[in-house]
Design a protein around this motif. Structure first.
Motif, mmCIF file in Angstrom:
data_model
loop_
_atom_site.group_PDB
_atom_site.id
_atom_site.type_symbol
_atom_site.label_atom_id
_atom_site.label_comp_id
_atom_site.label_asym_id
_atom_site.label_seq_id
_atom_site.Cartn_x
_atom_site.Cartn_y
_atom_site.Cartn_z
ATOM 1 N N LEU A 90 35.174 23.636 38.232
ATOM 2 C CA LEU A 90 34.887 23.828 36.959
ATOM 3 C C LEU A 90 33.557 25.303 36.823
ATOM 4 C CD1 LEU A 90 34.951 20.581 35.742
ATOM 5 C CD2 LEU A 90 36.439 21.939 35.377
ATOM 6 N N ASN A 91 33.034 24.828 37.679
ATOM 7 C CA ASN A 91 32.530 26.160 37.679
ATOM 8 C C ASN A 91 32.888 27.596 38.111
ATOM 9 O OD1 ASN A 91 29.000 25.178 36.571
ATOM 10 N ND2 ASN A 91 28.651 24.612 38.637
ATOM 11 N N SER A 92 34.401 27.863 38.632
ATOM 12 C CA SER A 92 33.990 28.807 39.148
ATOM 13 C C SER A 92 35.399 30.205 37.668
ATOM 14 C CB SER A 92 35.535 29.156 39.758
ATOM 15 O OG SER A 92 36.489 28.398 38.724
ATOM 16 N N CYS A 93 34.554 31.281 37.787
ATOM 17 C CA CYS A 93 35.016 32.145 36.991
ATOM 18 C C CYS A 93 36.458 31.393 36.610
ATOM 19 C CB CYS A 93 34.741 33.474 37.768
ATOM 20 S SG CYS A 93 33.324 34.354 38.123
ATOM 21 N N ALA A 106 36.808 29.768 34.545
ATOM 22 C CA ALA A 106 36.174 29.896 31.990
ATOM 23 C C ALA A 106 37.523 30.483 31.911
ATOM 24 C CB ALA A 106 34.993 30.735 32.622
ATOM 25 N N LEU A 107 37.218 31.896 32.815
ATOM 26 C CA LEU A 107 39.536 33.323 32.299
ATOM 27 C C LEU A 107 40.186 32.075 31.657
ATOM 28 C CD1 LEU A 107 38.661 34.957 35.095
ATOM 29 C CD2 LEU A 107 38.466 35.838 32.542
ATOM 30 N N LYS A 152 39.979 30.579 28.425
ATOM 31 C CA LYS A 152 40.159 31.371 27.569
ATOM 32 C C LYS A 152 41.374 31.757 27.689
ATOM 33 C CE LYS A 152 40.126 35.797 27.458
ATOM 34 N NZ LYS A 152 40.468 36.420 28.784
ATOM 35 N N LEU A 172 35.378 42.431 30.588
ATOM 36 C CA LEU A 172 35.945 41.773 31.791
ATOM 37 C C LEU A 172 35.825 42.442 32.890
ATOM 38 C CD1 LEU A 172 37.430 39.014 30.466
ATOM 39 C CD2 LEU A 172 39.211 40.395 30.898
ATOM 40 N N THR A 219 31.821 41.881 34.613
ATOM 41 C CA THR A 219 32.213 40.173 34.719
ATOM 42 C C THR A 219 32.236 39.953 36.583
ATOM 43 O OG1 THR A 219 33.649 39.314 34.220
ATOM 44 C CG2 THR A 219 32.709 39.182 32.604
ATOM 45 N N PRO A 220 31.520 39.154 36.930
ATOM 46 C CA PRO A 220 31.041 38.751 38.115
ATOM 47 C C PRO A 220 32.850 38.767 39.401
ATOM 48 C CG PRO A 220 29.413 37.566 37.419
ATOM 49 C CD PRO A 220 30.331 38.114 36.230
ATOM 50 N N ALA A 221 33.722 37.997 38.059
ATOM 51 C CA ALA A 221 35.564 37.703 38.148
ATOM 52 C C ALA A 221 36.007 38.783 39.282
ATOM 53 C CB ALA A 221 35.909 37.589 36.679
ATOM 54 N N GLU A 222 36.131 38.361 39.742
ATOM 55 C CA GLU A 222 37.604 38.832 40.633
ATOM 56 C C GLU A 222 38.554 40.239 39.868
ATOM 57 O OE1 GLU A 222 36.343 40.465 43.861
ATOM 58 O OE2 GLU A 222 35.206 38.740 44.644
ATOM 59 N N ASP A 223 38.728 41.058 40.591
ATOM 60 C CA ASP A 223 40.058 41.380 39.742
ATOM 61 C C ASP A 223 41.487 40.059 40.127
ATOM 62 O OD1 ASP A 223 38.409 43.724 39.323
ATOM 63 O OD2 ASP A 223 39.698 44.854 41.342
ATOM 64 N N PRO A 252 30.970 41.574 43.361
ATOM 65 C CA PRO A 252 30.158 40.191 42.245
ATOM 66 C C PRO A 252 29.432 39.763 41.460
ATOM 67 C CG PRO A 252 32.279 40.087 43.731
ATOM 68 C CD PRO A 252 32.347 41.082 44.107
ATOM 69 N N PHE A 286 32.609 31.151 27.052
ATOM 70 C CA PHE A 286 33.926 32.082 27.911
ATOM 71 C C PHE A 286 32.551 32.690 28.757
ATOM 72 C CE2 PHE A 286 35.972 35.914 29.038
ATOM 73 C CZ PHE A 286 36.237 36.132 29.960
ATOM 74 N N TYR A 289 29.518 33.983 33.357
ATOM 75 C CA TYR A 289 28.940 34.638 34.207
ATOM 76 C C TYR A 289 28.261 33.298 35.097
ATOM 77 C CZ TYR A 289 28.346 39.157 32.683
ATOM 78 O OH TYR A 289 28.584 40.813 32.126
ATOM 79 N N ARG A 290 29.019 32.296 35.363
ATOM 80 C CA ARG A 290 28.599 31.913 36.149
ATOM 81 C C ARG A 290 26.883 30.500 35.730
ATOM 82 N NH1 ARG A 290 31.462 33.259 40.423
ATOM 83 N NH2 ARG A 290 29.917 32.760 41.863
#
Lengths: 375, 673
Positions: free
Chosen positions: A9-12, A15-16, A19, A215, A218-222, B430, B457, B462-463
């Motif tokens: 639940l806390n991962s990028c 959230a993605l 969304k 996008l 953001t820290p999200a990986e590709d 990251p 979102f 951004y956690r």
């Protein structure tokens, strides 16, 4: 376990994915695209696309006007293969009708028809066929000679029977119902169109609105960005497989003779191929409009050469071999195998292997492309 | 009409006798309702022929509605509107209307765009050719006739759009924020054109979020909440405000600001207190006082008690922004300043501490970027410390956005070194991105999600810990004034509001380095002020901020800045240092015929050195002592065919604004290359 849940639940990615799902739910157009075109296409192709030729219009010029000549005409029309469009009284008229396309075939029965038959001589009739539509003309000609030879036998039952008489048995589709042939093909066609279109527009939309750049900061990986986009779409497209199978069963009564679970797994593989094609299209396009236009350029040839609608055997030799490189051709073969023949991976492993290769290679290329598109 | 107290000035030169004619635009009791919402609540104004009339106000004040009614695009709910003596719908052929969006066909050339507009308005071909040549020359676009409109810069596009509006030779131009997102040099060009047009008798009504350019209007109406709060010349508004400005320079801005803020009694005031308002800029504080002398005394006394010593206090005039902000505050329209609720400990880094190499958040050395043969960025070397606000300024296409994208790792550099938060390798890591906040030029909220879904979102991606998300989202909603409306679709928000939500979205994770690419474009002055208080709050807590903006008045908030021209940083330093480094002086000149004076002066001076500000002229002179007598001689020789002579009412030196400095720097470096 709660710890793992918390981690997810806390991962990028979560959230993605949330969304994306919210955007999909808001996107009435997408939901429409997923439900209506597949249903309509299945119905249209299933009902309208039949290779059988029936109710050909026939014009008759009966100079003989005898009982046998009338029997000949009724023999032609009794199966509704031909219907008499009208009787004419001159050859000019008849040729005119063929020329104008009012009728497909014209039949001329000469005045000496009855007399020659009575004299045990061969009576000749003339048939004029509109050859513009080669396929229909061929079939009409085939029908005519079949009906005439049966008519011959009826006239002289004691004539020598043919030496070799084939007794054909049709496997898998004993009634030769053409929709059974088309529906599995159309399932493949629909999945190709929808999966590439939906995934490409999902990816290109971010580019269109400029949110992609944000996008990528953001820290999200590709791979997280891409996966979050594709997983919800993948699930929805699997829903499309269920929908298509439902329509084929309920409306066309197409049997499902193979293993359902394995068929879904193979379909999943094919959806991955469709999605990768979509992402590739999206990475080379700048806007949604461009994506849609390019996808026509890719999808139409893919469908035409796949055997989904026209049999591969009707194509020139070169294209028959080229079809090996068409993922849709493999999927259609698999779908027909599972639905109609009830065979499984053991018999179709070459096609499954080909699909798996396509999925891995195309996914790999499209992810790489997605990463590098910003430069 | 109240004029400058010491002189009698005709604000615009007109054909003789036309002053007596009825006003070109007459609005009385105008109202517009959309369902339950009343957007315009009964406004009255008149505009004379050849006047530039400015409408300013925050987002949602009713400006665009007013424009649409004046243009005859929309019907009024009540009240009377007369344009050229007719209802607006019937006067449409006499009106040119220009909106914020470029109404151009980007895949047609300049000439084709103009011909198309002319065709729509049935302009005969011979007139079309003559006008096209004249207007393209006026806008300095004459050599680009065959270029596609899509390939023009933002400023050039707006000038072309103006050309298209002018081709039917309208008597009235309605311009609804035509210069938003356009760089200062192009904006000044644009306004020079407007001044020339007004002089030819075209009546102009214009809205703009840039208050410095609104100062160039003959009269200004301040709109808020569907009503006109105040109307008059810049001088009228200043006098009406009754306040003056003190510029206080000190080496501890943060503490000084806090001490002075505490000395201001809370609103509402019965009589103005000795200190009315304090606003901090990059290297100074601006304090509004009813009277310069008593104000200075109060400031010194208050600071004395806290043992603070300002290094310098200067007297200055109130700006239009001061008028705007003070008036709207009295209406209670000030968006609240609330610092972001934080979870991370406050970083110990601060500007007040001595410099160390660990303090550098962003560092580049000889950075350059080429696209094909085009060098977009050349040799950029800059350093930004934690806690510093660094402004990167420049015209459109100067290379600011490219530089920011390279720093963010969105574009690979063609050469040079970048170090970000101590890292010089793998800028796409990251963990590094987790420390960075980025707000791109055309932000970038999802229009198809609601406001709160967008914020959720960005919190998630951004956690931000789940427990804090609610609090942070509430914070964004509060500063944007959207509490209770969080389920609204983001696409429905007006531009300025979207920018504020976007800013909130990009800082919720408490970044240590913040990149803001034109964050305040299209944001009204009040909200911009709040923006800057938030930005300054981040800086004080140790965030390094790199920002670009086209509002040079707000660039004064930066601690340091670099001016980019054609990919190179041509000037660096604090705002005061940059202004001080300008050669020559800025001269304000008042004459009875500003346009004629301007045309005359442009024959002897570079055109950029002369600009018209309402009823006066600003001149940049490198050697004022020798230049001014020459100019006076030149002006004395002139007289109109009817014998009217050019009267020079006043000539005085005024301080350079950052915008004057900017234009000087850009023009000088373009001349040398």
């Amino acid at each position: 376990m709660p710890k793992l849940l918390d981690h997810v639940l806390n991962s990028c990615f979560w959230a993605l994915a949330v969304k994306e799902i919210r955007q999909i739910l808001r996107n009435k157009q997408l939901l429409f695209l997923l439900v209506f075109p597949p249903t309509i296409q299945l119905l249209i192709y299933g009902f309208a696309l039949a290779p059988d030729v029936e109710m050909l219009r026939l014009s008759v010029l009966d100079y003989a006007n005898s009982q046998t000549s009338r029997e000949l005409v009724s023999a032609l029309t009794e199966n509704r293969l031909f219907i008499v469009n009208g009787y004419t009284f001159s050859e000019t008229d008849l040729t005119q009708q063929v020329r104008q396309g009012d009728v497909t075939a014209g039949l001329i029965i000469p005045p000496n028809f009855e007399r020659r038959l009575n004299q045990e001589q061969t009576a000749e009739v003339q048939v004029l066929i509109d050859g513009v539509d080669a396929n229909t003309a061929g079939i009409a000609s085939g029908y005519l000679s079949q009906i005439l030879s049966q008519f011959n036998r009826r006239l002289s039952p004691e004539a020598t029977p043919p030496l070799v008489n084939p007794e054909a048995t049709f496997f898998y589709n004993p009634g030769l119902i053409s929709s059974w042939f088309f529906v599995p093909g159309v399932i493949g066609l629909v999945l190709t169109l929808i999966s590439s279109l939906v995934s490409s527009s999902a990816v290109v939309r971010e580019k269109d609105t400029g949110t992609l750049e944000q996008l990528l900061m953001t820290p999200a990986e590709d791979w997280e960005i891409l996966l979050a986009k594709l997983v919800p779409l993948f699930l929805l497209l699997m829903g499309d497989v269920v929908l298509a199978l439902g329509v084929s069963k309920l409306v066309f009564d197409v049997p499902f003779r193979g293993n359902m679970i394995i068929f879904f797994l193979v379909s999943a593989l094919y959806i991955c191929v469709g999605i990768s094609i979509g992402i590739l299209l999206a990475t080379i396009s700048k806007s949604q409009q461009q994506v849609v236009l390019t996808s026509f350029f890719i999808n139409l040839p893919l469908i035409q050469t796949s055997g989904a609608i026209a049999p591969v055997e009707s194509m020139p030799l070169f294209f028959r071999y080229a079809a090996v490189l068409n993922p849709l051709q493999h999927y259609v073969a698999i779908a027909r195998g599972f639905l109609l023949k009830g065979v499984g991976v053991a018999e179709l492993w070459q096609h499954v292997l080909a699909l798996a290769l396509f999925a891995v290679i195309l996914m790999g290329i499209s992810i790489k492309k997605f990463r590098s598109q910003l430069n | 009409m109240v004029h400058h107290p010491e002189v009698e000035v005709t604000p615009f030169s007109l054909p003789a006798g036309s002053m007596r004619l009825a006003p070109v635009i007459q609005v009385a009791g105008l109202q517009k309702r959309y369902g339950a919402l009343t957007a315009v609540k009964g406004i009255d104004f008149t505009v004379q022929r050849g006047e530039i009339f400015g409408l300013i106000g925050p987002d949602g004040a009713g400006k665009t509605t007013t424009f649409q009614i004046l243009a005859g695009v929309m019907e009024a709910s009540a009240g009377s509107v007369q344009v050229l003596g007719r209802p607006p719908r019937q006067a449409r052929l006499g009106i040119g209307y220009l909106t914020q969006q470029f109404s151009l066909y980007l895949d047609l050339s300049l000439n084709e765009n103009i011909r198309y507009s002319a065709g729509l308005r049935e302009v005969p071909l011979d007139r079309l050719m003559e006008r096209r040549d004249r207007y393209l020359k006026l806008m300095n676009l004459d050599q680009f006739g065959d270029r596609l409109a899509g390939q023009l810069s933002g400023g050039m596009k707006q000038k072309l759009a103006l050309c298209c509006a002018l081709i039917a030779q309208p008597e009235i131009l309605l311009l609804d924020e035509p210069t938003t997102g356009v760089d200062p040099v192009s904006r000044r060009d644009f306004w020079d054109v407007l001044a020339a047009l007004a002089n030819q008798g075209v009546t102009i009504v214009v809205a703009t979020p840039y208050l410095d350019e609104a100062e160039r209007c003959n009269r200004i109406a301040l709109m808020y909440n569907g009503e006109i709060q105040q109307m008059g010349t810049l001088q009228d508004l200043r006098i009406g405000l009754g306040l003056h400005r003190l510029e206080v320079r000190t080496n501890d801005l943060a503490t000084t600001e806090q001490v002075l803020l505490d000395a201001i009694p809370p609103l509402p005031h019965e009589t103005p207190p000795p200190l009315v308002d304090v606003q901090s800029f990059g290297d100074r504080l601006d304090i509004l006082v009813p009277d310069h002398a008593t104000g200075e005394a109060t400031v010194r006394q208050v600071l004395q008690q806290q043992h603070l010593h300002p290094s310098q206090i200067d007297y200055a005039e109130a700006t239009l922004e001061n008028v705007f902000v003070t008036r709207l505050r009295q209406q209670g329209a000030d968006p609240p300043f609330i610092p972001l609720p934080r979870s991370l400990p406050r970083t110990s880094r601060s500007l007040a501490q001595p410099r160390g190499s660990n303090d550098l958040a962003i560092q580049t050395r000889q950075l350059y970027k080429t696209f094909g043969n085009f060098r977009a960025v050349k040799d950029v070397t800059l350093e930004v410390r934690y806690g510093e606000i660094y402004g990167l300024l420049g015209a459109n296409g100067a290379g600011k956005t490219t530089t920011i994208k390279m720093l963010c790792g969105l574009l690979p550099a063609s050469g040079g070194e970048i170090s970000l938060a101590g890292r010089s390798q793998n800028l796409r890591n990251p963990d590094l991105r987790r420390q960075i906040g980025y707000m791109s030029q055309k932000f970038t909220l999802y229009d198809d999600l609601s406001v709160v879904q967008n914020l959720e979102f960005y919190c998630g991606v951004y956690r931000v810990p789940r427990a804090q998300r609610r609090e942070k989202i509430d914070w964004v909603l509060t500063i944007c004034g959207l509490t209770g409306q969080e389920d609204m679709l983001t696409g429905r928000l007006p531009g300025g509001w979207k920018q504020r939500v976007a800013f909130g979205a990009s800082v919720m994770h408490e970044p240590e380095i913040l990149f803001l690419d034109e964050p305040t474009s299209g944001v009204d002055p009040l909200a911009r002020r709040q923006f800057w208080r938030l930005i300054e709050d981040f800086a004080r807590r140790g965030t390094a901020i790199l920002i670009t903006t086209h509002y040079l008045e707000e660039a004064e908030h930066c601690n340091n800045m670099g001016f980019m021209v054609a990919g190179e940083v041509v000037a660096k330093g604090t705002p005061s240092a940059i202004k001080a480094a300008q050669p020559g002086k800025l001269i304000e000149m008042i004459t009875n015929m500003p346009q004629v004076t301007s045309d005359l002066l442009k024959t002897v001076l570079d055109p950029w050195r002369v600009s018209i500000f309402g009823d006066r002229l600003h001149l940049v002179l490198d050697h004022p002592d020798s230049d001014i007598p020459c100019i006076q001689d030149l002006l004395q020789e002139y007289h109109k065919p009817d014998g009217t002579i050019l009267e020079l009412h006043s000539v005085r030196a005024i301080p350079f604004s950052l915008e004057d400095a900017f234009i000087g720097i850009v023009q000088r470096s373009e001349q040398t290359t």
